[in-house]
Write a protein that holds these residues in place. Structure first.
Motif: not given
Lengths: 248, 78
Positions: A101, A104-107, A139-140, A146-147, A150-151, A153-154, A157-158
């Motif tokens: 992740l 994909l988020l550009g880190v 940035a995350l 909040e971000t 979200a990170l 949570h995802i 889940l995965i």
């Protein structure tokens, strides 16, 4: 036969609504007549926000509906992630999901440290804390974390899905949550002192659930104050109530 | 440059039962990116999540990439 095609769409603003409608109609901007039904409103801080609505009418000859997109093969990345984690333990699975992740988020130069936290009271399973670092990782975090939520949570889940069992993964960024927890505990003590000094209930700023929980736990064993959350949703906040009998 | 489409694809394909029914299309405007997501009917709930939490989390994450390009993004689940 000429069929007139009309479509009503809504979106966050007029521009978005029109764009969505064009996609659905498979039409170009110059092929449709746009009628704005509602300008919409962003509201004030999201309060009273209203979606914009437009009606699109395809002019002249009926436009051909856009061909359905060609099937995309499962991305190589997904296959790679799946293969990488198969048959591995929770730590490795969670770590590789988060690294994927972050990539994909550009880190860039992302690293993830994993530690097993102390199990909280009443929880049977200790959370697995993943602390991420890397270039541009701030940035995350996002507004009020909040971000980061979200990170998390995802990632959770995965990871749970890969393991086929629930995984209590906590994602942190450069120790942000750990530091925030420290300052919330100090805030709790300070505000409890203030409540006792003034003999009045202290109302804290609105906080997300996990932050309110930290305050409640910090003052759970305090003999002279009680904590209680009031308000709804985003506006929910902790109040610290001094015990009346204990006034000095 | 990391791609929003790839990010959404990775997340959604990792969550659904039927990854072969996942389609993401990305439409790039000057200031706006529109992502359209299609999943199999049985996987809708999984992607939306309780109270829309999962789809909103995906939206929050694609915003990070959009912000880097100075654009706004909207993700629609069709």
């Amino acid at each position: 036969m000429e069929t007139e095609r009309v479509l009503e769409v809504s979106g966050a603003d007029v521009e978005i609504a029109i764009a969505k409608g064009l996609i659905r109609l498979g039409a170009n901007r110059d092929e449709v007549e746009v009628e704005v039904l509602d300008d919409g409103s962003r509201g004030l801080f999201g309060v009273g926000a209203r979606e914009a609505r437009v009606r699109l009418r395809v002019r002249g000859k009926a436009a051909q509906p856009s061909a359905s997109p060609p099937p995309t093969p499962p991305s190589a990345r997904v296959e790679r992630a799946r293969a990488k984690v198969s048959g591995k333990d929770e730590v490795e699975t969670a770590r590789s999901v988060l690294l994927e992740l972050l990539d994909l988020l550009g880190v860039e130069k992302a690293r993830v440290e994993v530690r097993r936290a102390e199990p909280a009271e009443g929880e049977d399973k200790a959370p697995l804390v993943l602390n991420a670092r890397g270039v541009g990782i701030e940035a995350l975090i996002g507004r009020r974390g909040e971000t980061l939520s979200a990170l998390q949570h995802i990632t959770r889940l995965i990871t749970s899905r890969e393991l086929e069992s629930y995984s209590n993964v906590v994602v942190d960024i450069d120790g942000f949550k750990a530091r925030r927890e420290q300052s919330l505990r100090r805030l709790a003590q300070r505000m409890a002192d203030q409540a006792l000094r003034t003999g009045r209930t202290v109302v804290l700023e609105p906080m997300p659930p996990h932050e309110r929980r930290i305050i409640h736990i910090a003052l759970r064993d305090h003999p002279l104050v009680t904590t209680q959350s009031v308000g709804e949703g985003e506006r929910r906040k902790v109040t610290i109530i001094p015990h009346r009998e204990q006034g000095t | 440059m990391a791609s929003m489409k790839e990010l959404v694809e990775f997340i959604v394909k990792s969550l659904v039962n039927d990854p072969s029914q996942v389609y993401v299309s990305e439409i790039n405007g000057e200031n706006l990116v529109i992502l359209e997501l299609r999943v199999g009917p049985e996987d809708m709930g999984r992607v939306i999540g309780k109270d829309g939490r999962t789809v909103n989390a995906i939206r929050t994450l694609v915003k990070v990439l959009a912000a880097k390009q100075g654009k706004r993004v909207t993700l629609e689940l069709l």
